[in-house]
Enzyme design. Structure first.
Site, short mmCIF file in Angstrom:
data_model
loop_
_atom_site.label_atom_id
_atom_site.label_comp_id
_atom_site.label_asym_id
_atom_site.label_seq_id
_atom_site.Cartn_x
_atom_site.Cartn_y
_atom_site.Cartn_z
CG HIS A 9 7.11 6.69 -9.23
ND1 HIS A 9 6.10 5.94 -9.79
CD2 HIS A 9 8.08 6.76 -10.16
CE1 HIS A 9 6.46 5.58 -11.01
NE2 HIS A 9 7.66 6.06 -11.26
N GLY A 27 3.57 -5.00 0.40
CA GLY A 27 3.37 -4.23 1.64
C GLY A 27 4.61 -4.05 2.49
CB SER A 28 8.27 -4.43 1.92
OG SER A 28 8.60 -3.49 0.95
CG ASN A 29 7.81 0.92 0.91
OD1 ASN A 29 8.73 1.62 1.33
ND2 ASN A 29 7.88 0.25 -0.24
C1 GAR Z 1 7.43 0.23 -4.16
O1 GAR Z 1 8.69 0.01 -4.73
C2 GAR Z 1 6.83 1.50 -4.71
O2 GAR Z 1 7.79 2.47 -5.03
C3 GAR Z 1 6.14 0.99 -5.94
O3 GAR Z 1 5.58 -0.23 -5.56
C4 GAR Z 1 6.45 -0.85 -4.62
C5 GAR Z 1 5.62 -1.40 -3.48
O4 GAR Z 1 6.40 -2.22 -2.68
N1 GAR Z 1 5.12 1.91 -6.36
C6 GAR Z 1 4.86 2.15 -7.64
O5 GAR Z 1 5.42 1.58 -8.56
C7 GAR Z 1 3.76 3.18 -7.87
N2 GAR Z 1 3.78 3.64 -9.22
P1 GAR Z 1 5.82 -2.82 -1.32
O6 GAR Z 1 4.46 -3.43 -1.64
O7 GAR Z 1 6.80 -3.87 -0.92
O8 GAR Z 1 5.73 -1.70 -0.33
#
Ligand code: GAR
Length: 186
Positions: free
Chosen positions: A102, A12-14
């Site tokens: 992505h 969930g950092s994004n």
């Molecule tokens: C992100 O790097 C996103 O690009 C990737 O999951 C990560 C989630 O990070 N998404 C995919 O691979 C979708 N195919 P987060 O949980 O730290 O936000």
């Protein structure tokens, strides 16, 4: 006030960067939907004061989650590390209102099973000279909707998959909130 919801399966950092970016702006993160009861995003949501709906496959497939989503009535649905395929019923209910992040330059390194470290491992194994991020509209197929934004970075011969992941994360954290803002306010 615009409203968004976020779907996430992982750390969930994004989601947190989006929340930080829109703090004190005219955008409410109404809810985070999470399909993984172990996901770090659940604790982040609690810390950020964002309601979090954790759901299972049955609730997803039966239409229960679509029903709740329609009640939320968001202006935009943001997939931030969400790993289940989006059902066609969701796409039809929210045409051009759902975007995904992505961690590669689509159409390279996309499709089923291509997520997170699988992508970065493949980038290193194939000795790519660059990689990047893609933000795109969601359709019924993994990683195939129209592209909204791409950003790239160089991959050095000495880079590990973790190095590649870190470079990508810097771009994601910067550009994802900005793209959301452009889509909703321009
Ligand atoms: C992100 O790097 C996103 O690009 C990737 O999951 C990560 C989630 O990070 N998404 C995919 O691979 C979708 N195919 P987060 O949980 O730290 O936000």
């Amino acid at each position: 006030m615009k409203k968004i919801v976020i779907f996430a399966s992982g750390s969930g950092s994004n989601a947190e960067k989006i929340a930080e970016y829109f703090k004190d702006k005219c955008l409410l993160i109404e809810r985070i939907y999470c399909n993984n009861p172990q996901a770090g995003v659940i604790a982040r949501a609690e810390r950020l004061g964002i309601p979090c709906r954790v759901f299972n496959r049955e609730e997803y497939k039966s239409g229960q989650i679509l029903h709740e989503l329609q009640a939320d009535s968001p202006d935009l649905i943001v997939l931030a590390g969400f790993l289940w395929l989006i059902p066609a019923s969701f796409v039809q209910a929210f045409p051009n209102k759902m975007i995904n992040l992505h961690p590669a330059l689509l159409p390279k390194f996309g499709g089923k099973g291509m997520y997170g470290h699988h992508v970065h491992d493949a980038v290193v194994a194939q000795k790519e000279k660059e990689s990047g991020i893609t933000i795109h509209f969601v359709n019924e197929h993994y990683d195939e909707g129209n592209i909204i934004f791409q950003g790239s970075y160089p991959v050095l011969p000495s880079d590990t998959a973790d190095d590649v992941a870190s470079k990508g994360q810097v771009l994601e954290h910067k550009h994802f909130p900005e793209v959301i803002e452009k889509l909703l306010f321009n």
